[in-house]
Design an enzyme around this catalytic site. Structure first.
Site, PDB file in Angstrom:
ATOM      1  N   LEU A  32      -0.385   3.432  -2.570  1.00  0.00           N
ATOM      2  CA  LEU A  32      -1.658   3.867  -3.137  1.00  0.00           C
ATOM      3  C   LEU A  32      -1.609   5.364  -3.444  1.00  0.00           C
ATOM      4  O   LEU A  32      -0.541   5.899  -3.718  1.00  0.00           O
ATOM      5  CB  LEU A  32      -2.784   3.512  -2.159  1.00  0.00           C
ATOM      6  N   ILE A  33      -2.754   6.023  -3.390  1.00  0.00           N
ATOM      7  CA  ILE A  33      -2.807   7.425  -3.813  1.00  0.00           C
ATOM      8  C   ILE A  33      -2.169   8.349  -2.780  1.00  0.00           C
ATOM      9  O   ILE A  33      -2.271   8.131  -1.566  1.00  0.00           O
ATOM     10  CB  ILE A  33      -4.266   7.856  -4.086  1.00  0.00           C
ATOM     11  N   ILE A  78       6.151   7.210   1.358  1.00  0.00           N
ATOM     12  CA  ILE A  78       7.227   6.446   0.738  1.00  0.00           C
ATOM     13  C   ILE A  78       6.628   5.505  -0.300  1.00  0.00           C
ATOM     14  O   ILE A  78       5.693   4.761  -0.008  1.00  0.00           O
ATOM     15  CB  ILE A  78       8.016   5.628   1.788  1.00  0.00           C
ATOM     16  N   CYS A 100      -2.724   7.395   0.747  1.00  0.00           N
ATOM     17  CA  CYS A 100      -2.124   6.064   0.743  1.00  0.00           C
ATOM     18  C   CYS A 100      -3.134   4.964   1.090  1.00  0.00           C
ATOM     19  O   CYS A 100      -2.758   3.866   1.501  1.00  0.00           O
ATOM     20  CB  CYS A 100      -0.914   5.996   1.673  1.00  0.00           C
TER      21      CYS A 100
END
Length: 228
Positions: A84-85, A149, A179
């Site tokens: 995600l972000i 990651i 994330c």
């Protein structure tokens, strides 16, 4: 694992915009490989200008959210990596392995696990013995993420990779849910070690860990391949 160790050439690209980093990855990954030649593996190392990136799972981030983040002085990119972000910026060591997994182990699951072990070993050598994986993506020190990651694979050729916080200004992460994981924090090598830890110092350790964990030969690139 092949009987001969794969060769990975290190490309040090310095400070680059995220878009420039993508172009370098594309150049390195796009190779004309015939039956008489073998894919050339690379490990691209760089530092990004401030940028927020979103992976293939956007989890509700809108154009309005993008405008707010851009007002902070960072760029914004949607990417084809997993995850995600997250934020990339000064003080963060970004490593993008551009490797053909057929020369290693042809498995994305193996690749992600090996990448995780590489970062954990790097942290251990730096003096952080409790860095580990959890059910959430990335590498964690207790409930604080020290390394993001997010990878992509196409026909066993990998792109994207890791962002290890060395001396990153952690305030950038306050504007997002990193994330997509609620209720957890972010940290850096500098924060955990109680001293300024440069990208250069972490790079030396990461390269040694990468060589050992991926069981490969690491070679230095003699000249820069791409610039902004």
């Amino acid at each position: 694992m092949p009987t001969t160790r794969p060769i990975v050439t290190v490309v040090r690209a310095g400070r680059q915009s995220y878009a420039a980093g993508l172009r370098i990855q594309q150049e390195l990954a796009k190779q004309n490989v015939s039956q008489h030649s073998e894919f050339r593996n690379f490990l691209l190392l760089l530092e990004h200008d401030p940028v927020y990136t979103i992976g293939i799972r956007t989890k509700g981030y809108t154009d309005e959210d993008e405008k707010k983040l851009r007002k902070l002085g960072a760029d914004f990119h949607r990417t084809d990596r997993g995850g995600l972000i997250t934020f990339h910026g000064p003080g963060q060591l970004v490593a993008y392995p551009i490797i053909n997994l057929r020369q290693f182990t042809p498995s994305i699951r193996w690749y992600v696990g090996t990448l995780e072990r590489t970062v954990i070993e790097t942290c251990r050598q730096m003096g952080i013995p409790n860095a580990t994986t959890t059910k959430d993506t990335g590498i964690w020190v207790d409930d604080r993420k020290i390394c993001a990651i997010g990878v992509h694979g196409s026909r066993y050729v990998t792109t994207h990779g890791i962002g290890l916080n060395c001396s990153t200004d952690l305030k950038w992460f306050e504007h997002i849910v990193p994330c997509g994981i609620e209720g957890k924090g972010v940290t850096s090598l500098t924060e955990e070690l109680g001293r300024h830890t440069s990208i250069a110092e972490a790079t030396d350790v990461l390269l040694d860990s990468f060589r050992k964990i991926f069981e490969c030969c690491v070679r230095a690139e003699t000249q820069a391949r791409v610039t902004n």
